[in-house]
Design an enzyme around this catalytic site. Structure first.
Site, mmCIF file in Angstrom:
data_model
loop_
_atom_site.group_PDB
_atom_site.id
_atom_site.type_symbol
_atom_site.label_atom_id
_atom_site.label_comp_id
_atom_site.label_asym_id
_atom_site.label_seq_id
_atom_site.Cartn_x
_atom_site.Cartn_y
_atom_site.Cartn_z
ATOM 1 N N TYR A 118 0.862 -1.194 0.000
ATOM 2 C CA TYR A 118 0.000 0.000 0.000
ATOM 3 C C TYR A 118 0.896 1.241 0.000
ATOM 4 O O TYR A 118 1.831 1.321 -0.783
ATOM 5 C CB TYR A 118 -0.965 -0.059 1.190
ATOM 6 C CG TYR A 118 -2.111 0.915 1.086
ATOM 7 C CD1 TYR A 118 -2.917 0.952 -0.049
ATOM 8 C CD2 TYR A 118 -2.371 1.807 2.111
ATOM 9 C CE1 TYR A 118 -3.956 1.858 -0.160
ATOM 10 C CE2 TYR A 118 -3.419 2.716 2.021
ATOM 11 C CZ TYR A 118 -4.206 2.739 0.872
ATOM 12 O OH TYR A 118 -5.235 3.640 0.766
ATOM 13 N N LYS A 178 -20.840 -19.551 -9.967
ATOM 14 C CA LYS A 178 -20.127 -19.394 -11.231
ATOM 15 C C LYS A 178 -18.660 -19.070 -10.971
ATOM 16 O O LYS A 178 -17.756 -19.579 -11.642
ATOM 17 C CB LYS A 178 -20.781 -18.277 -12.042
ATOM 18 C CG LYS A 178 -20.388 -18.261 -13.501
ATOM 19 C CD LYS A 178 -21.245 -19.198 -14.302
ATOM 20 C CE LYS A 178 -20.991 -19.055 -15.790
ATOM 21 N NZ LYS A 178 -21.922 -19.833 -16.596
#
Length: 752
Positions: A37, A92
């Site tokens: 970060y 899915k």
């Protein structure tokens, strides 16, 4: 509990749902976090701002698909809305990850307006490498997909349209082949005229079917030009209107070669099937109940009926999971801008070709040991067949490069290896050896040549160019079994009972074993009746380069003939059995697991050197640890002293050019922090990858615990220290195990 209650509990169990976010980079230290970060992210952000393509280099975009739906047409549930469709979209995502290692964010949009839906999805292009549209009602789905394909520079694929088209298209290619028919001549009838039916009919045209041979029926009957002109059908149905008399489904099916059902269950009867042309093709794909059930369709005719459904409990399941994960895999890996017709056709053709190949044992077992052989009851591969990834994704990627959709070129051979690595470290490691084997194939004798698995392995070795296999056994039996299995090759067979070399081999065996109590008559009987002895002498006489045996024998009885005839290598006293265990990010070689019951220090030292040599054949730099329940003298008894003496022998051996140390406990050997913090004096600068167990009992227990509880895949046992390449299989090994060990044997022979 019933299935519904089981499913609720499955989804409810903590953590709720089926997906999670996982980090792919270290986050253990302050420096790790500063790279992950602030301030570290600034540099890649600036680079992407200067060149947007760098997003594929610095972020997960290239392996991230958005599964997007508004829940307006969920299979079997209808218009349940965006929120209620989320379990389906998560599911899915599970399939994408399980079958093709593709990450997914599922996005459920509470939006039915086409313009707003398109705007929302298009705005997410910076996030995703591809978009999979799901469960969107027709006809809106046609416009949504078409507009998104135009507006977005990443692949957009509506699976409800194209998935069924591609999978059933593969089945159609093979069904026509089995029936001796050309696709361009097929009279095809569709029951159903929704998104899936329209897309499937369009796709069949790209496979060679003719528009004038396609008859489409909706709930009102045949879609005719008269109905189209009267405004009775929408613009998409109008595409397949025919200049024929009006009628119902029964009228359309009379004389047809192919029935494609994408409608509702139970609307086709046996009389309608009997009215079809010779050797009909019936794809009854309504779920959960097909337009006609499997048994009824088969019983309606005496000729060949190729029957497919959408159900897993019947042969030839048309399952979209055979398509979308692998199509996206190939598209993502070449950074395709679209999934065009050429890519879809390449996927169908690859699936059709795969169904004609020999099926791995693991797939057969996964489906209850039912016969899986190219024919009317097997025209498309099974979803759990791992080879689908290696066949479909490269075909799609290559088609994208040829059609101009790809933004980067890839090397097909290197790509296949990267795909294998996605399915496990063992495949990656074996690819190293198999590639070496293919560079210079050697003659490998397969002792149990009449066994089905050996014959199938011989076919694969021959087909892939890994080895020149020789099947030992009765020639008539082997050739009859080859024909029964439908394998298109002429096996090389040597029958010990009828070979011109049998008497010569008997003389040689007698010469070698006469002072061990073997008479000339016994030697003759052994080489004529025991392929282990025949094969061992064959290798010893240089008539074959390597031997594989053990598939139908106890390990000791299979090992005995090679040990008696071939024996250990020069300057070697002991052979050993080694297993290669592969974890997600680590490979370990375990020895000895099959041969030496209670080794002394000399034996342990010798086994260590053999195992290190084996590791190098897999391009692994060996780091060996002599295992014990003691750490560097913390316990002093006969067992620990044996391991310690073996280390001293190795340290004093000028030929040992790899780090080795011990005795040490197993966790010391494999945990970096223990080695560095507590035993900084150890020779090992990294965790060990060659583990030498103090005796056969511990070795066998250890590798099996690692395999079963540690989630490792095991390859072996590989026999090291023999004078010629010999490997003894475990009883019940699969064809892939035979092929793998044959590849190892070929590399052994190359080194010889």
């Amino acid at each position: 509990m019933g299935l519904d209650d089981d499913a609720r509990e499955y989804h409810r169990e903590e953590p709720s749902g089926k997906l999670e976010i996982a980090t792919t980079k270290p986050t253990n230290t302050q420096r790790d976090l500063s790279l992950a970060y602030s301030p570290g992210v600034a540099a890649p952000c600036r680079d992407i701002d200067a060149d947007p393509e760098r997003a594929y280099e610095y972020t997960a975009k290239g392996n991230l698909v958005g599964v997007v739906s508004n829940g307006s047409a969920v299979l079997g549930l209808g218009d349940i809305g965006a929120q209620a469709s989320k379990p389906v979209m998560e599911g899915k995502g599970v399939l994408f990850k399980r079958f093709a290692d593709i990450d997914v964010f599922d996005v459920e949009l509470d939006e039915t307006d086409v313009d707003e839906f398109v705007r929302s999805v298009s705005a997410m292009e910076p996030t995703f490498g591809g978009i999979n549209l799901e469960d969107i009602t027709a006809p809106e789905c046609f416009e949504i997909e078409e507009r998104l394909r135009e507006e977005m520079d990443v692949p957009v694929f509506h699976d409800d349209q194209h998935g069924t088209a591609i999978i059933s298209g593969a089945a159609l290619i093979n069904a026509a082949d089995i029936g001796g028919k050309d696709i361009e001549d097929l009279e095809i009838v569709f029951s159903g005229a929704g998104a899936s039916a329209i897309a499937t009919a369009r796709f069949y045209l790209s496979l060679g079917a003719r528009r004038e041979n396609i008859t489409m029926c909706d709930s009102s009957g045949i879609i005719t030009e008269d109905r189209a002109e009267s405004g009775d059908v929408n613009e998409f149905k109008r595409e397949f209107a025919r200049d024929v008399p009006e009628g119902g489904l029964a009228d359309a099916m009379a004389g047809a070669d192919v029935f494609v059902g994408l409608s509702v269950g139970g609307i086709v009867d046996q009389e309608m099937v009997r009215s079809m042309a010779e050797n009909p093709i019936i794809f009854a794909m309504a779920n959960p109940d097909p337009e006609i059930d499997y048994e009824s369709a088969k019983a309606a005719r005496e000729d060949t009926v190729v029957m497919a459904t959408g159900r897993s409990d019947y042969p030839n399941q048309v399952n979209n999971v055979l398509g979308f994960p692998f199509i996206f895999r190939g598209a993502l890996d070449v950074r395709a801008t679209d999934i065009d017709e050429e890519m879809k056709r390449a996927a169908a053709e690859a699936l059709a070709e795969l169904a004609r190949q020999d099926v791995p044992d693991a797939v057969v077992k996964a489906y209850g040991d039912q016969p899986l052989q190219y024919g009317p009851d097997y025209v498309i591969p099974k979803p759990l067949d791992p080879r689908v990834l290696f066949e479909v994704a490269p075909a799609v990627a290559e088609a994208a490069m040829e059609s101009g959709c790809a933004r980067r070129e890839i090397d097909p051979d290197a790509y296949a290896e990267r795909l294998e690595a996605r399915l496990g470290k063992s495949r990656e490691m074996m690819r190293v050896v198999l590639n070496k084997a293919k560079s210079d194939p050697k003659c490998v004798a397969l002792a149990e040549g009449t066994d089905e698995k050996m014959i199938r392995a011989a076919y694969q070795l021959n087909e892939q160019g890994i080895a020149d296999p020789v099947l030992l056994g009765d020639g008539d039996t082997i050739r009859a079994e080859t024909e029964r299995l439908g394998l298109d090759f002429e096996p090389t067979v040597v029958d010990p009972a009828a070979s011109d070399d049998t008497e010569r081999y008997a003389d040689r065996l007698y010469e070698m074993r006469s002072r061990d109590g073997v008479t000339r008559t016994e030697a003759g009987d052994l080489v004529r009746t025991d392929t282990n002895y025949f094969g061992s002498v064959m290798v010893e006489e240089d008539d074959a380069d390597a031997l594989l045996t053990g598939l139908t024998h106890h390990y000791p009885s299979a090992l005995r003939p090679p040990l008696e005839v071939i024996g250990a290598a020069e300057d070697t006293e002991h052979v050993a059995g080694v297993y290669m265990l592969t974890f997600k990010n680590r490979v370990i070689f375990c020895a000895d697991a099959t041969v030496n019951r209670d080794p002394d220090a000399d034996t342990l030292a010798e086994v260590t050197k053999h195992t290190a040599d084996l590791a190098r054949r897999f391009n692994v730099d060996p780091r060996a640890a002599m295992l014990s329940y003691s750490n560097f003298g913390s316990v002093d008894d006969t067992s620990t002293r044996t391991s310690r003496e073996a280390v001293e022998l190795l340290h004093g051996d000028d030929e040992v050019d790899f780090p080795v140390d011990g005795e040490m406990q197993a966790d010391t050997a494999v945990v970096e922090d223990i080695l560095e913090d507590t035993y900084e004096f150890a020779e090992l600068d990294d965790p060990a990858n060659v583990l030498i167990f103090p005796n056969l009992e511990s070795g066998n227990i250890g590798y099996k615990l690692l395999q079963r509880l540690g989630g490792a895949e095991a390859i072996g046992p590989m026999l090291v220290g023999m004078d010629e390449p010999v490997h003894v299989l475990q009883r019940g090994d699969e064809v892939k195990d035979i092929v793998n060990l044959a590849g190892v044997a070929v590399v052994d022979a190359q080194d010889e």
